[in-house]
Write an enzyme that holds these catalytic residues in place. Structure first.
Site, PDB file in Angstrom:
ATOM      1  N   ASP A 483       0.802  -1.214   0.000  1.00 33.34           N
ATOM      2  CA  ASP A 483       0.000   0.000   0.000  1.00 33.34           C
ATOM      3  C   ASP A 483       0.838   1.269   0.000  1.00 33.34           C
ATOM      4  O   ASP A 483       0.326   2.358  -0.256  1.00 33.34           O
ATOM      5  CB  ASP A 483      -0.857   0.040   1.276  1.00 33.34           C
ATOM      6  CG  ASP A 483      -2.190  -0.642   1.092  1.00 33.34           C
ATOM      7  OD1 ASP A 483      -2.667  -0.696  -0.051  1.00 33.34           O
ATOM      8  OD2 ASP A 483      -2.740  -1.123   2.095  1.00 33.34           O
TER       9      ASP A 483
HETATM   10  C1  GLC Z   1      -1.740  -4.174   5.249  1.00 32.05           C
HETATM   11  C2  GLC Z   1      -2.946  -4.070   4.376  1.00 32.05           C
HETATM   12  C3  GLC Z   1      -2.737  -4.823   3.113  1.00 32.05           C
HETATM   13  C4  GLC Z   1      -1.472  -4.396   2.471  1.00 32.05           C
HETATM   14  C5  GLC Z   1      -0.308  -4.484   3.418  1.00 32.05           C
HETATM   15  C6  GLC Z   1       0.965  -3.952   2.837  1.00 32.05           C
HETATM   16  O1  GLC Z   1      -1.595  -5.457   5.718  1.00 32.05           O
HETATM   17  O2  GLC Z   1      -4.082  -4.561   5.026  1.00 32.05           O
HETATM   18  O3  GLC Z   1      -3.811  -4.637   2.249  1.00 32.05           O
HETATM   19  O4  GLC Z   1      -1.274  -5.228   1.381  1.00 32.05           O
HETATM   20  O5  GLC Z   1      -0.599  -3.766   4.564  1.00 32.05           O
HETATM   21  O6  GLC Z   1       0.924  -2.591   2.602  1.00 32.05           O
HETATM   22  C1  GLC Z   2      -2.462   0.463   4.838  1.00 31.36           C
HETATM   23  C2  GLC Z   2      -1.450  -0.575   5.281  1.00 31.36           C
HETATM   24  C3  GLC Z   2      -0.371  -0.046   6.150  1.00 31.36           C
HETATM   25  C4  GLC Z   2       0.127   1.176   5.578  1.00 31.36           C
HETATM   26  C5  GLC Z   2      -1.026   2.093   5.386  1.00 31.36           C
HETATM   27  C6  GLC Z   2      -0.624   3.386   4.902  1.00 31.36           C
HETATM   28  O1  GLC Z   2      -3.317   0.843   5.857  1.00 31.36           O
HETATM   29  O2  GLC Z   2      -2.077  -1.514   6.037  1.00 31.36           O
HETATM   30  O3  GLC Z   2       0.635  -0.985   6.302  1.00 31.36           O
HETATM   31  O4  GLC Z   2       1.096   1.693   6.432  1.00 31.36           O
HETATM   32  O5  GLC Z   2      -1.859   1.567   4.425  1.00 31.36           O
HETATM   33  O6  GLC Z   2      -1.631   4.316   5.163  1.00 31.36           O
END
Ligand code: GLC
Ligand code: GLC
Length: 812
Positions: A483
């Site tokens: 993300d």
């Molecule tokens: C969190 C979010 C997931 C994402 C991951 C890496 O676990 O729930 O959707 O892929 O962070 O950013």
């Molecule tokens: C999602 C992911 C997290 C990340 C965030 C950024 O919520 O889970 O890992 O830090 O995005 O806002």
């Protein structure tokens, strides 16, 4: 240091020191009605949706942490205490919290009185049952004053926290006998209320918070408790609470039970009222009556235990290592149920108001859950697919209450569609139910444009094909699985969200090698599925596209020693030896090795060796290395985190199993298991002080080697780590994997393991599996014996439901 121990027989974690390094929590309920409960009875309750249907209030990130909950206060003359130590924090003579499968039992003892509180949500019930048992272990008769406590939330947990100019005037309650009803907003648009009851006559009550606590006191010293006198207050606005007051006399050796019910009711529009302004209490009374005696509560708890006995009998292993067994047989599966229920919405790190059900998250969560209750997985797949757009793109998340796509995070995460293939294929392999593919599933919840689920998979596949970048790799969109890799964001404004901002998309060359690997893995699943359905033309079309992607990855995704991660907006490499920081990332190594890309030429082994050398650490495999030490506007949020945390070189446990599976692809069982043990919580129990979060569940992130305190975990419970570890360890390491036409057994174990035993229930038949390893190998099948007969393949057939079969596998 440890704060408790595993009681594997009872499937409980027993906490015997209330001062855990962080609240160690549990979840009650697994269908519609849920509570979170900490080891000192902190937490809250909601119906279906932690944002829109919050029943009790909680204070996040408070001082002290974990403030607000389902508390009991006992006034024993000169001493006031709580069974869970908090909130009173009166030193207890003994304390014990047992977190079990959807129940928690908290027991405290003080001055000869034992207070034992069992909390659980009975199956198929919209209520939490709390059974308080008081026992007098002293030699004198005791007169106790007992106060229950919970605080109502005014339903929408978000506005409950901010819109005080309204909220302080809306709260309404009704009190009848021993039941306190929370009917705020019921007279207007709501068709629901909540209640809190006890099965004995009360000697008083309170429903006005400030009268109960006194304006200058905290949860630790409610004024009425200290005075031993309830206020009998009726809340009008402000902050309604529910507290029962009960006077209890106990002779030496005597025990008394009190059953409290915290419940939720929905009434039809024309059945809302009993009389003017008096709510219709029929359903509440029915539920209360279902649990009004100890024997009824015992029976409901026994039902819940049976339910879990059943679920946890589907996959069991006897590996000879109790730490592996307790995770695989109990806690990892339990956590998979929890992530299935909550996605990333409500934990002690997810406030319940931020995120709903994730498109990618919930599809991945399914893989660890589908064997438990396939019918619920089926329903979930349809719900998720219903939020997809006709071009295959999707909302990033949806709201559990109305099952509609939620625009808070929008869409445009280009990995999202592919996970639907994973979810669906996992379901069909488990069940053999190809019929799900014919289900008519809407796009964006619009039934008029419904098409078959199979068509949804086709548009998912094609969404990648239709969004390729200059190298022929998939365009990344807002981000891929990571993300925080926001390659089109270019944000200089701290008030912009990294996830929803795309300041530069025109002419973007930002491509993801991870999505490319993902496309190869799930593209192949799609091809196999097409073939299974006799759609050979479609299979051929897809095959060409997947083959091309493999070539493109070899050509543009390989850096010499490992797979690069992405190309940025300008077309520059990310995760390459050319980069100054973050030369290597875990995700593309995971996906490209799982896909076996370049295996013959040795690319997989090289990439995995690079992971070992550059990303591995004492506490797991970090996401990238070296960590970013400054903000790169062209990379987005990933470079916003301090080095060693979260997506910037934290041990992001979710993706460690990708490497474990990758290691099984090249047959390196020793390494796969070494990685498994590093992040597996049951192995970390002894370092609980450092690790901080619960030793019975996975955390999303452990601080990486560049962090201030490597090894410190955060974000326990709601993480794809649960399903990915379960998937990796059960299907690729122990190697018992559902396929369309049977159960494939292909273990990859440490060379010094002598073997293991497992029982797998699959499509109604029972497979009693024994794996032996006489030659000290990791992988490879020398012999298969089924029911005493040699068998020519390690794909064990689907058997008639109800039959039991013995399967022996010799590794060699
Ligand atoms: C969190 C979010 C997931 C994402 C991951 C890496 O676990 O729930 O959707 O892929 O962070 O950013
Ligand atoms: C999602 C992911 C997290 C990340 C965030 C950024 O919520 O889970 O890992 O830090 O995005 O806002």
């Amino acid at each position: 240091m440890k704060y408790g121990y595993f009681d594997d027989k009872k499937r409980e974690y027993v906490i015997n020191n209330p001062r855990t390094p962080w609240p160690w929590i549990n979840y009650l309920g697994n269908e519609d009605f849920f509570s979170l409960i900490s080891n000192s009875a902190g937490g809250y309750t909601f119906y279906k949706d932690a944002k829109f249907r919050r029943i009790t209030r909680y204070r996040y990130n408070n001082v002290p942490m974990d403030s607000g909950g389902k508390y009991f206060y006992i006034n024993d003359g000169d001493c006031v205490w709580s069974p869970g130590w908090k909130p009173c924090k009166t030193e207890l003579d003994t304390y014990e919290c047992r977190h079990g499968m959807n129940y928690t039992n908290i027991k405290g003892e003080k001055n000869g009185i034992i207070a034992n509180v069992l909390y659980f949500v009975p199956l198929k019930t919209w209520a939490e049952v709390q059974r308080l048992t008081l026992t007098n272990n002293s030699k004198k008769t005791k007169k106790l004053k007992v106060f229950s406590f919970t605080e109502w939330c005014l339903w929408n947990a978000a506005s409950d926290m901010e819109n005080f100019q309204r909220n302080f005037s809306t709260g309404e309650v009704e009190i009848e006998g021993s039941v306190i009803y929370h009917k705020t907003e019921y007279k207007e648009r709501r068709d629901h209320y909540a209640y809190y009851s006890v099965n004995v006559p009360v000697q008083g009550y309170d429903t006005d918070r400030e009268s109960f606590f006194g304006l200058y006191n905290g949860f630790d010293e409610p004024q009425v408790v200290a005075e031993g006198k309830p206020g009998n207050t009726v809340a009008h606005g402000w902050s309604p609470i529910a507290s029962h007051y009960i006077e209890v006399e106990l002779k030496p050796g005597e025990s008394k039970d009190f059953i409290f019910i915290l419940g939720y009711v929905e009434n039809k529009q024309d059945e809302k009222w009993e009389s003017k302004n008096i709510i219709n209490k029929k359903k509440a009374k029915e539920t209360i009556a279902r649990f009004n005696s100890v024997s009824k509560v015992d029976a409901a708890l026994a039902d819940l235990r049976n339910y879990w006995d059943n679920l946890l009998s589907i996959y069991t292993v006897d590996s000879g290592d109790e730490k592996v067994d307790r995770m695989v047989n109990i806690w990892n599966q339990y956590q998979c149920m929890i992530t299935f229920c909550f996605s990333r919405s409500a934990s002690f790190f997810e406030s319940g108001i931020g995120r709903g059900m994730g498109f990618r998250d919930s599809n991945q969560d399914l893989t660890g859950f589908v064997h438990q209750i396939p019918e619920r997985a089926r329903e979930r797949i349809i719900d998720i697919a219903s939020t997809q757009f006709p071009d295959g793109g999707c909302y990033h998340q949806y709201q559990p209450l109305n099952k509609r796509g939620n625009n808070d995070i929008g869409g445009g995460f280009n990995d999202d569609p592919l996970w639907l293939i994973l979810g669906t294929v996992s379901y069909i392999k488990e069940t053999g139910d190809f019929g799900i593919l014919d289900e008519k599933v809407p796009f964006d919840n619009d039934i008029s444009v419904a098409r078959s689920l199979f068509d949804h998979l086709t548009v998912s596949f094609d969404h990648v094909v239709n969004n390729l970048g200059p190298h022929g790799l998939p365009l990344i969109g807002r981000a891929d699985w990571n993300d925080c890799l926001n390659l089109n964001c270019f944000s200089n404004d701290p008030n912009e969200s990294f996830q929803t901002t795309e300041n530069k998309t025109e002419g973007s060359k930002a491509e993801s090698v991870m999505i490319a690997g993902l496309f190869v893995v799930y593209g192949r699943d799609y091809i196999d599925l097409c073939k299974k359905l006799g759609k050979n033309k479609e299979a051929e079309r897809a095959q060409k596209l997947v083959d091309t992607m493999v070539d493109v990855i070899k050509k543009y995704g390989w850096d010499g020693e490992w797979f690069i991660r992405a190309y940025d907006y300008y077309g520059h490499k990310i995760g390459s030896n050319e980069n100054e920081e973050s030369k290597i990332f875990i995700e593309s190594q995971g996906w490209c090795t799982m896909a076996g890309i370049g295996k013959e030429e040795g690319l997989c082994t090289k990439a995995l060796n690079a992971v070992k050398e550059r990303l591995d650490s004492k506490y797991g495999i970090v996401l990238n290395n070296p960590a970013f030490t400054k903000y790169y506007i062209e990379y987005g949020e990933i470079s916003s985190y301090p080095a060693g945390y979260k997506e910037n070189a934290g041990v992001f446990c979710h993706n460690n199993p990708w490497i474990m599976i990758g290691e099984t692809v090249v047959g390196n069982g020793n390494r796969a298991w070494e990685y498994y043990k590093k992040i597996c919580p049951s192995y970390l129990e002894d370092i609980s002080e450092l690790h901080k979060t619960e030793p019975y569940v996975y955390a999303q992130m452990v601080a990486g080697k560049d962090a201030f305190k490597p090894g410190e975990a955060k974000n326990s419970w709601l993480t794809g780590t649960a399903s990915w570890n379960f998937y990796a360890v059960t299907q690729f390491m122990l190697g018992i994997r559902p396929e369309y036409d049977g159960l494939l057994i292909d273990p990859c174990i440490p060379t010094d393991w002598k073997g293991f035993k497992a029982v797998r229930k699959f499509r109604g038949a029972v497979y009693e599996i024994e794996v032996v390893n006489p030659y000290g190998k990791s992988k490879g099948i020398k012999e298969v014996v089924i029911d005493g007969q040699k068998y020519g393949s390690n794909l064990i057939p689907v058997y008639k439901s109800g039959t039991i079969h013995k399967v022996k596998i010799v590794i060699g």
